[in-house]
Motif scaffolding. Structure first.
Motif, PDB file in Angstrom:
ATOM      1  N   SER A  90      23.969 -23.668  14.980  1.00 50.37           N
ATOM      2  CA  SER A  90      24.938 -22.658  14.553  1.00 50.37           C
ATOM      3  C   SER A  90      26.375 -23.127  14.756  1.00 50.37           C
ATOM      4  O   SER A  90      27.284 -22.682  14.042  1.00 50.37           O
ATOM      5  CB  SER A  90      24.708 -21.350  15.319  1.00 50.37           C
ATOM      6  OG  SER A  90      23.443 -20.806  15.023  1.00 50.37           O
ATOM      7  N   ALA A  93      26.966 -25.205  11.829  1.00 52.79           N
ATOM      8  CA  ALA A  93      26.909 -24.368  10.631  1.00 52.79           C
ATOM      9  C   ALA A  93      28.231 -23.658  10.378  1.00 52.79           C
ATOM     10  O   ALA A  93      28.669 -23.531   9.228  1.00 52.79           O
ATOM     11  CB  ALA A  93      25.777 -23.351  10.761  1.00 52.79           C
ATOM     12  N   GLY A  94      28.879 -23.173  11.435  1.00 45.08           N
ATOM     13  CA  GLY A  94      30.150 -22.490  11.262  1.00 45.08           C
ATOM     14  C   GLY A  94      31.211 -23.395  10.661  1.00 45.08           C
ATOM     15  O   GLY A  94      31.926 -23.006   9.725  1.00 45.08           O
ATOM     16  N   ALA A  97      30.298 -24.257   7.001  1.00 38.78           N
ATOM     17  CA  ALA A  97      30.611 -23.151   6.094  1.00 38.78           C
ATOM     18  C   ALA A  97      32.099 -23.099   5.780  1.00 38.78           C
ATOM     19  O   ALA A  97      32.493 -22.820   4.638  1.00 38.78           O
ATOM     20  CB  ALA A  97      30.150 -21.825   6.711  1.00 38.78           C
ATOM     21  N   LEU A 110      27.405 -16.886   6.179  1.00 36.52           N
ATOM     22  CA  LEU A 110      27.106 -17.647   7.383  1.00 36.52           C
ATOM     23  C   LEU A 110      26.126 -16.831   8.220  1.00 36.52           C
ATOM     24  O   LEU A 110      26.440 -15.721   8.653  1.00 36.52           O
ATOM     25  CB  LEU A 110      28.385 -17.921   8.180  1.00 36.52           C
ATOM     26  CG  LEU A 110      28.217 -18.626   9.528  1.00 36.52           C
ATOM     27  CD1 LEU A 110      27.591 -20.006   9.362  1.00 36.52           C
ATOM     28  CD2 LEU A 110      29.558 -18.733  10.249  1.00 36.52           C
ATOM     29  N   GLY A 218      30.556 -14.613  10.562  1.00 34.53           N
ATOM     30  CA  GLY A 218      29.130 -14.691  10.279  1.00 34.53           C
ATOM     31  C   GLY A 218      28.323 -13.534  10.825  1.00 34.53           C
ATOM     32  O   GLY A 218      28.827 -12.644  11.524  1.00 34.53           O
TER      33      GLY A 218
END
Length: 266
Positions: A90, A93-94, A97, A110, A218
């Motif tokens: 994660s 991922a942030g 994104a 997200l 997200g």
């Protein structure tokens, strides 16, 4: 099909359809569910890619990981509908994104599953779980001894990377003795060590990223034992499911499909 070094294609999707990117360090035989379990429950029109473990022995920086993943996603020409992250994934991922939003002009969804910033205590839990998986080779006393030694090295000021090296040493000593005793192929032991070293490097790279700003944009999907990082998410969806089963649970898939704007029967 173009071969991707940074991504594993879990679902090719429909021609011209949107792309969903999933960040995780998925390994064969792990007990936790994975995006491979979630993939069949998502909209089949969407392409779903999952990050691959890095090849080679040299550790990659956070920028190395992100440049590889974003570069290959951009080159495919598909609009990115969403970026998903699992646990430490994660964190990546942030940032991924945010990069996608900057280049394609609109922000992808997200979605964060049990988001957490890697810490030595979490690395110890992963190590303890890994040692339990070797119970067929190690004696119960050997497993406990390895876990106790690893726990004793977990001090308040321990350096993450250095602690990872300690865990590798403990594993090699304990498992190496057992492999020799059982006359097992040491190449298999070397493979496990290489994967664990790569995992430590992946987590250490994630620690170089501050995810707070990205996570506020997200949605965190949480099990019955939410991670500390969930409090930083802009929105939370709580589901009464065990952490290890999250990505194989139908209710989780339904929640993700709603977030992505897809309505698929689970």
């Amino acid at each position: 099909m173009t071969q991707l070094s940074g991504w594993k294609v879990l679902n090719p999707g429909r021609d011209g359809g949107d792309l969903v990117l999933a960040v995780d360090f998925a390994t064969t035989g792990r007990s936790d569910s994975s995006f491979s379990d979630l993939a069949p429950r998502l909209d089949p029109a969407l392409a779903l890619w999952e990050t691959r473990q890095p090849s080679g022995t040299a550790p990659l920086s956070a920028e190395d990981h992100l440049a590889l993943w974003d570069g290959q996603a951009a080159a495919c020409g598909r609009r990115v509908r969403a970026v998903l992250g699992y646990c430490a994934g994660s964190v990546f991922a942030g940032e991924l994104a945010a990069r996608v939003a900057a280049r394609q002009g609109d922000a992808p969804h997200l979605v964060l599953f049990e988001p957490e910033v890697p810490a030595p205590a979490g690395l110890y839990r992963d190590f303890a779980t890994m040692m339990n998986q070797f119970a067929s080779v190690l004696t119960a006393q050997e497993v406990i001894a390895a876990q106790q030694e690893a726990n004793a090295a977990l001090t308040a000021d321990v350096d993450f990377g250095a602690y990872g090296d300690v865990l590798v040493r403990i594993f090699m000593e304990r498992a190496g003795a057992a492999f020799a005793r059982e006359e097992l192929d040491t190449e298999l032991l070397d493979e496990f060590v290489a994967v664990f070293r790569s995992y430590v490097s992946y987590l250490d790279a994630a620690r170089r990223i501050d995810p707070a700003a990205a996570w506020r944009t997200g949605t965190a999907v949480n099990s019955r034992t939410p991670s500390e990082g969930a409090s930083l998410a802009g929105r939370n969806v709580d589901i009464d499911v065990d952490h290890a089963d999250m990505l194989r649970d139908g209710r989780v898939a339904e929640a993700v499909n709603r977030i992505l704007g897809s309505y698929v029967a689970s």
